[in-house]
Design a protein around this motif. Structure first.
Motif, PDB file in Angstrom:
ATOM      1  N   THR A 113       0.842  -1.193   0.000  1.00  0.00           N
ATOM      2  CA  THR A 113       0.000   0.000   0.000  1.00  0.00           C
ATOM      3  C   THR A 113       0.875   1.241   0.000  1.00  0.00           C
ATOM      4  OG1 THR A 113      -1.945   1.026   0.984  1.00  0.00           O
ATOM      5  CG2 THR A 113      -0.292   0.242   2.508  1.00  0.00           C
ATOM      6  N   VAL A 164     -17.497   1.487   2.367  1.00  0.00           N
ATOM      7  CA  VAL A 164     -16.119   1.435   2.857  1.00  0.00           C
ATOM      8  C   VAL A 164     -15.176   2.149   1.900  1.00  0.00           C
ATOM      9  CG1 VAL A 164     -15.630  -0.775   1.690  1.00  0.00           C
ATOM     10  CG2 VAL A 164     -14.234  -0.093   3.633  1.00  0.00           C
ATOM     11  N   GLY A 165     -14.091   2.674   2.427  1.00  0.00           N
ATOM     12  CA  GLY A 165     -13.005   3.140   1.571  1.00  0.00           C
ATOM     13  C   GLY A 165     -12.843   4.631   1.479  1.00  0.00           C
ATOM     14  N   GLU A 166     -13.931   5.371   1.640  1.00  0.00           N
ATOM     15  CA  GLU A 166     -13.865   6.829   1.593  1.00  0.00           C
ATOM     16  C   GLU A 166     -15.014   7.349   2.440  1.00  0.00           C
ATOM     17  OE1 GLU A 166     -14.609   8.105  -2.596  1.00  0.00           O
ATOM     18  OE2 GLU A 166     -15.006   5.967  -2.670  1.00  0.00           O
ATOM     19  N   PRO A 167     -14.936   8.623   2.796  1.00  0.00           N
ATOM     20  CA  PRO A 167     -16.102   9.204   3.455  1.00  0.00           C
ATOM     21  C   PRO A 167     -17.273   9.217   2.468  1.00  0.00           C
ATOM     22  CG  PRO A 167     -14.164  10.639   3.673  1.00  0.00           C
ATOM     23  CD  PRO A 167     -13.814   9.572   2.681  1.00  0.00           C
ATOM     24  N   ASP A 199     -21.174   1.785   7.862  1.00  0.00           N
ATOM     25  CA  ASP A 199     -20.107   2.573   7.249  1.00  0.00           C
ATOM     26  C   ASP A 199     -18.845   2.178   8.003  1.00  0.00           C
ATOM     27  OD1 ASP A 199     -18.271   4.491   6.487  1.00  0.00           O
ATOM     28  OD2 ASP A 199     -19.663   6.176   6.656  1.00  0.00           O
ATOM     29  N   THR A 200     -18.033   1.350   7.360  1.00  0.00           N
ATOM     30  CA  THR A 200     -16.897   0.741   8.068  1.00  0.00           C
ATOM     31  C   THR A 200     -15.611   1.478   7.726  1.00  0.00           C
ATOM     32  OG1 THR A 200     -16.556  -0.825   6.257  1.00  0.00           O
ATOM     33  CG2 THR A 200     -18.005  -1.526   8.045  1.00  0.00           C
ATOM     34  N   TRP A 201     -14.983   1.995   8.751  1.00  0.00           N
ATOM     35  CA  TRP A 201     -13.706   2.687   8.546  1.00  0.00           C
ATOM     36  C   TRP A 201     -12.570   1.775   8.984  1.00  0.00           C
ATOM     37  CZ3 TRP A 201     -10.232   4.154  12.549  1.00  0.00           C
ATOM     38  CH2 TRP A 201      -9.069   4.779  12.068  1.00  0.00           C
ATOM     39  N   GLN A 244      -8.308   0.236   7.362  1.00  0.00           N
ATOM     40  CA  GLN A 244      -7.218   0.408   6.409  1.00  0.00           C
ATOM     41  C   GLN A 244      -6.525  -0.927   6.133  1.00  0.00           C
ATOM     42  OE1 GLN A 244      -5.127   2.772   9.411  1.00  0.00           O
ATOM     43  NE2 GLN A 244      -5.411   4.524   8.076  1.00  0.00           N
ATOM     44  N   THR A 245      -5.735  -0.927   5.051  1.00  0.00           N
ATOM     45  CA  THR A 245      -4.947  -2.114   4.704  1.00  0.00           C
ATOM     46  C   THR A 245      -4.202  -2.652   5.926  1.00  0.00           C
ATOM     47  OG1 THR A 245      -4.635  -1.151   2.524  1.00  0.00           O
ATOM     48  CG2 THR A 245      -3.141  -2.934   3.133  1.00  0.00           C
ATOM     49  N   ASP A 284      -5.359   9.365   9.581  1.00  0.00           N
ATOM     50  CA  ASP A 284      -6.596  10.015   9.135  1.00  0.00           C
ATOM     51  C   ASP A 284      -6.985  11.109  10.124  1.00  0.00           C
ATOM     52  OD1 ASP A 284      -7.526   8.824   6.736  1.00  0.00           O
ATOM     53  OD2 ASP A 284      -8.107   7.029   7.830  1.00  0.00           O
ATOM     54  N   ILE A 292     -14.871  10.430   9.747  1.00  0.00           N
ATOM     55  CA  ILE A 292     -13.523  10.437   9.173  1.00  0.00           C
ATOM     56  C   ILE A 292     -13.440  11.550   8.136  1.00  0.00           C
ATOM     57  CG2 ILE A 292     -11.859   9.075   7.823  1.00  0.00           C
ATOM     58  CD1 ILE A 292     -12.325   7.955  10.652  1.00  0.00           C
ATOM     59  N   ARG A 297      -7.199  11.624   4.756  1.00  0.00           N
ATOM     60  CA  ARG A 297      -5.798  11.397   5.103  1.00  0.00           C
ATOM     61  C   ARG A 297      -5.118  12.679   5.568  1.00  0.00           C
ATOM     62  NH1 ARG A 297      -4.354   6.181   5.485  1.00  0.00           N
ATOM     63  NH2 ARG A 297      -2.283   7.110   5.517  1.00  0.00           N
ATOM     64  N   ASN A 308      -6.826   9.584  -1.944  1.00  0.00           N
ATOM     65  CA  ASN A 308      -7.769   8.479  -1.989  1.00  0.00           C
ATOM     66  C   ASN A 308      -8.605   8.609  -3.265  1.00  0.00           C
ATOM     67  OD1 ASN A 308      -9.721   6.559  -1.441  1.00  0.00           O
ATOM     68  ND2 ASN A 308      -9.779   7.034   0.744  1.00  0.00           N
ATOM     69  N   GLY A 341     -11.519   5.360  -3.660  1.00  0.00           N
ATOM     70  CA  GLY A 341     -11.305   4.379  -2.593  1.00  0.00           C
ATOM     71  C   GLY A 341      -9.961   3.675  -2.676  1.00  0.00           C
ATOM     72  N   ARG A 360      -5.797   3.889  -2.556  1.00  0.00           N
ATOM     73  CA  ARG A 360      -4.755   4.744  -1.993  1.00  0.00           C
ATOM     74  C   ARG A 360      -3.606   4.943  -2.953  1.00  0.00           C
ATOM     75  NH1 ARG A 360      -3.579   2.537   3.989  1.00  0.00           N
ATOM     76  NH2 ARG A 360      -1.553   3.500   3.763  1.00  0.00           N
TER      77      ARG A 360
HETATM   78  O1  PRX Z   1      -8.673   7.556   4.663  1.00  0.00           O
HETATM   79  C1  PRX Z   1      -9.266   6.349   5.086  1.00  0.00           C
HETATM   80  C2  PRX Z   1     -10.098   5.779   3.950  1.00  0.00           C
HETATM   81  O2  PRX Z   1      -9.274   4.845   3.288  1.00  0.00           O
HETATM   82  C3  PRX Z   1      -7.995   4.787   3.908  1.00  0.00           C
HETATM   83  C4  PRX Z   1      -7.474   3.379   3.889  1.00  0.00           C
HETATM   84  O3  PRX Z   1      -7.306   2.951   2.569  1.00  0.00           O
HETATM   85  P1  PRX Z   1      -6.930   1.447   2.275  1.00  0.00           P
HETATM   86  O4  PRX Z   1      -5.770   1.047   3.092  1.00  0.00           O
HETATM   87  O5  PRX Z   1      -6.795   1.326   0.806  1.00  0.00           O
HETATM   88  O6  PRX Z   1      -8.153   0.607   2.757  1.00  0.00           O
HETATM   89  C5  PRX Z   1      -9.409   0.867   2.218  1.00  0.00           C
HETATM   90  C6  PRX Z   1     -10.429  -0.149   2.658  1.00  0.00           C
HETATM   91  C7  PRX Z   1     -10.349  -0.595   4.046  1.00  0.00           C
HETATM   92  C8  PRX Z   1      -8.221   5.281   5.307  1.00  0.00           C
HETATM   93  O7  PRX Z   1      -7.031   5.742   5.887  1.00  0.00           O
HETATM   94  N1  PRX Z   1     -11.304   5.097   4.444  1.00  0.00           N
HETATM   95  C9  PRX Z   1     -11.495   3.774   4.555  1.00  0.00           C
HETATM   96  N2  PRX Z   1     -12.752   3.513   4.987  1.00  0.00           N
HETATM   97  C10 PRX Z   1     -13.351   4.690   5.167  1.00  0.00           C
HETATM   98  C11 PRX Z   1     -12.433   5.711   4.830  1.00  0.00           C
HETATM   99  N3  PRX Z   1     -12.749   7.015   4.950  1.00  0.00           N
HETATM  100  C12 PRX Z   1     -13.976   7.331   5.403  1.00  0.00           C
HETATM  101  N4  PRX Z   1     -14.910   6.422   5.723  1.00  0.00           N
HETATM  102  C13 PRX Z   1     -14.665   5.091   5.619  1.00  0.00           C
HETATM  103  N5  PRX Z   1     -15.616   4.211   5.917  1.00  0.00           N
END
Ligand code: PRX
Length: 699
Positions: free
Chosen positions: A285, A406-409, A431-433, A435-436, A532, A544, A547, A553, A556, A558
């Motif tokens: 990543t 998942v992945g972004e706001p 809405d699951t926050w 990261q890798t 974040d 969230i 970054r 992002n 979704g 990185r």
């Molecule tokens: O900024 C956050 C955003 O995606 C980043 C992580 O990216 P990655 O490692 O590629 O993994 C993505 C899938 C798990 C985080 O640092 N992010 C991930 N989920 C959310 C999010 N931002 C807002 N809301 C979310 N649910």
């Protein structure tokens, strides 16, 4: 929306513009069937019960040898979960389900071309295919426990088959997202030290065959330049027996998997017991520097965590039909297409193509045909599907009980469309926050226990204790109306083990910022720094913001700005490059590139721009394609010569650049502004510009 008039907005000002959204409640029907209904769950997973609270997750698995220590924290921050335990992931995801469910679909593969019918792979068939593949990898490719293998494949069932075959042998897989270029794959092969590359000939995307095999040749060449020798390239064919790539096979190096497998028919391979702490996989990543990080995940802690969260947060039951539209080449696909769902013995759908092919009704037709009841995707796809087919979901008879973002706001407005139209007001949204680096979910509502709030991830999931710190390391408790850096107080089983080959970078990136005592052996002194920005609402829900480092992002995915900039600098005419994020209605953010040319370059600007775009596509992949490449006379710089990306980001996003008088060359800002802002006015953005404002804070 936040104030757009200055780039020097303080965290408090950003937060002041936050509008609270109203709650949505799960239905009685959902609650009546949910896995997690224990109102005391947070207490049970409280820090008083840590780390034993996670025992229940490990007990979802079969162990050859039960562990003796739930968490060995004697060498922070290198945590060891379920120490002393031994297990095998492939046994847990396949073999143990055979007694009761051998005839049930483990995977349903949906080809992109609609005229090709979905293909169900039963648990028994998966068992046979994984065994035969494992035998081949062991006996033909010579792979054994602890070896690394790079897998660069599209979304076909052969991808999880290959991953599970590696897991059966204790071989560490490093899956590279299929959309990444051959060069990017080669970099990852070299860093991981893989001698074998597993790839495929091609796949369908937007109805067109993609020549994937050509990337393998580039990858092997690139790895060699970096000193890594690939001995074998194993090629799965999209249609066994028929080669759909125009790139020749290399004699003595490249082999078709379907041909080799003929010699392994009926072979069985006993799952190799591995220690809970042996690595299961690497996933590369992006971070602040140009070199991607090989995030190393464990076997026991990781599998326990993804199984536990799949059960509690995704509410997966064995009888569900679960569809996550992510790509298996990203962490979401590893944890929540392959390992979590299969560990629980459910049916996981794999879709080959793009969600809008041939039209924006496709996902809903798939859901209707397969009777999918759990749906998992990212805001980018939701925005795209809304734009192209706002009323499409109504036309189809499917019913989701739970949906994931998942992945972004996610913008509250987009969230409401997802809820009202896609979920038909019946489905719970989580809405699951995460990261890798995290293995599994960190923040989310518990679907049957907490109300939903559009745009907010929610509180920490059971056992995850978030804390938000300001720059001085002071806590910003819930309700303070100030944003800060989100951290997690405690280790958890899904947390990465280290960065492959670079433990110092691991400590520096994730722990150095808020660890007050580097000698401490107490885990309480080692909060995990996520990178974040976030805001803690009075109700304990976390929003969230994006970054805080130099990561963009995009849809979704990185991307590191430094990686993009290094790609630009491979073009001989380019002297300097700066990459900034631009708000995009669909993808959230897109990179925009600024370059300055070397003196005396006579090449037409258009030609240089083309060369920069193709350098980015070749070195990283098409997902990193910039929205524009601006050729500037010079870059705005500080007196010490640092490029001020923050100023460029403000220009690109039509925001005020603030006070630039202290720059070494303030006049250049005006020139750049005139050049950029004279183009057709951008579409109004739906994104929140907070992370643009933060962008380049490290400068
Ligand atoms: O900024 C956050 C955003 O995606 C980043 C992580 O990216 P990655 O490692 O590629 O993994 C993505 C899938 C798990 C985080 O640092 N992010 C991930 N989920 C959310 C999010 N931002 C807002 N809301 C979310 N649910």
């Amino acid at each position: 929306m936040a104030d757009r008039n200055t780039t020097e907005v303080s965290e408090a000002q950003i937060a002041a513009h936050w509008k609270e959204e109203e709650y949505y409640y799960p239905s009685a029907k959902f609650i009546s069937q949910a896995n997690l209904v224990d109102a005391d769950i947070d207490k049970k997973f409280g820090l008083d019960n840590f780390p034993e609270s996670f025992k229940g997750y490990a007990d979802l698995l079969d162990w050859y040898k039960y562990w003796h220590t739930t968490l060995d924290s004697s060498n922070p921050p290198f945590w060891k979960w379920f120490a002393g335990g031994q297990l095998n992931v492939s046994h847990n995801c396949i073999d143990r389900h055979l007694d009761k469910n051998k005839g049930k679909a483990a995977i349903i593969f949906v080809p992109e071309l609609e005229e090709e019918q979905p293909v169900a792979v039963t648990y028994q068939e998966l068992y046979v295919r994984v065994n035969e593949t494992a035998a081949l990898l062991r006996d033909y490719a010579g792979l054994k426990k602890g070896d690394r293998v790079t897998i660069h494949m599209p979304m076909t069932p052969e991808l999880p088959v290959t991953m599970l075959a590696c897991a059966r042998l204790g071989v560490i897989h490093s899956v590279v997202f299929g959309g990444f270029s051959g060069m990017a794959c080669g970099d990852r092969i070299a860093d991981s030290g893989s001698r074998v590359l597993i790839t495929s000939d091609g796949y369908y995307r937007n109805g067109q065959i993609q020549n994937h095999k050509e990337k393998a040749d580039i990858a092997v060449k690139r790895a060699k330049e970096l000193g890594a020798q690939v001995d074998k390239v194993l090629v799965w064919r999209r249609h066994p027996g028929k080669y759909i790539s125009s790139t020749p096979m290399v004699n003595g190096r490249d082999y078709f998997m379907d041909e080799l497998l003929k010699d392994y028919r009926g072979k069985r391979v006993a799952p190799v017991p591995v220690a809970a702490e042996d690595p299961l996989f690497l996933m590369y990543t992006s971070g602040t520097t140009g070199k991607p990080k090989g995030i190393q995940h464990s076997t026991g802690g990781y599998l326990a965590y993804v199984a536990g969260t799949s059960k509690n947060i995704l509410d997966i039951h064995p009888e569900d039909i679960y569809w996550c539209m992510a790509d298996i080449g990203w962490i979401t696909g590893h944890s929540y297409i392959v390992y979590g769902p299969l560990a629980l013995g459910t049916t996981s759908v794999i879709y080959e193509g793009v969600p809008t092919y041939p039209d924006a009704g496709r996902p809903w037709r798939i859901a209707q045909q397969l009777d999918v009841n759990i749906f998992h995707t990212a805001p980018t796809s939701i925005r795209q599907l809304r734009k192209l087919g706002p009323e499409e979901p109504r036309k189809y008879d499917y019913h989701f009980k739970l949906m994931v973002t998942v992945g972004e706001p996610i913008e509250p407005d987009v969230w409401r469309w997802y809820y009202n139209e896609v979920g038909k007001k019946e489905a719970v949204i989580v809405d699951t926050w995460w990261q890798t680096e995290n293995g599994g979910f960190l923040c989310s509502t518990k679907p049957a226990l907490n109300p939903m709030k559009p745009g907010s991830a929610g509180p920490g999931v059971p056992g995850i204790h978030p804390v938000i710190y300001d720059e001085n390391g002071d806590e910003l408790p819930p309700g303070t109306q100030k944003a800060g850096n989100i951290c997690i107080r405690n280790p958890w089983p899904g947390i990465m083990q280290t960065i492959w080959g670079d433990p110092d970078r691991f400590v520096a990136t994730y722990y150095a910022k808020y660890c007050k005592n580097r000698q401490s052996k107490n885990w309480r002194d080692w909060p995990y720094f996520a990178g974040d920005g976030a805001l803690y609402a009075a109700d304990g829900y976390i929003r969230i913001l994006g970054r805080v480092d130099d990561v963009i992002n995009v849809a979704g995915h990185r991307l590191g700005t430094k990686e993009l900039e290094s790609a630009c600098l491979t073009v001989p005419e380019v002297a300097e490059a700066a990459v900034v994020p631009v708000v995009d209605q669909i993808k959230g953010r897109i990179p925009e590139v600024y370059i300055a040319l070397k003196p005396g370059v006579s090449l037409d600007h258009g030609e240089v721009q083309k060369k920069v775009v193709s350098a980015i596509e070749d070195i990283i992949g098409k997902i990193a394609r910039p929205s524009h490449v601006w050729v500037a006379e010079d870059m705005p710089k500080t007196r010490s010569g640092k490029i001020m990306r923050r100023v460029l980001a403000a220009v690109s996003n039509n925001m005020d650049v603030g006070d630039v008088t202290t720059l070494a060359n303030p006049d250049i800002v005006e020139h750049i502004k005139i050049m950029v802002q004279s183009r057709a006015k951008r579409e109004a953005s739906t994104g929140t510009p907070e992370d643009i404002k933060r962008f380049g804070q490290n400068e």
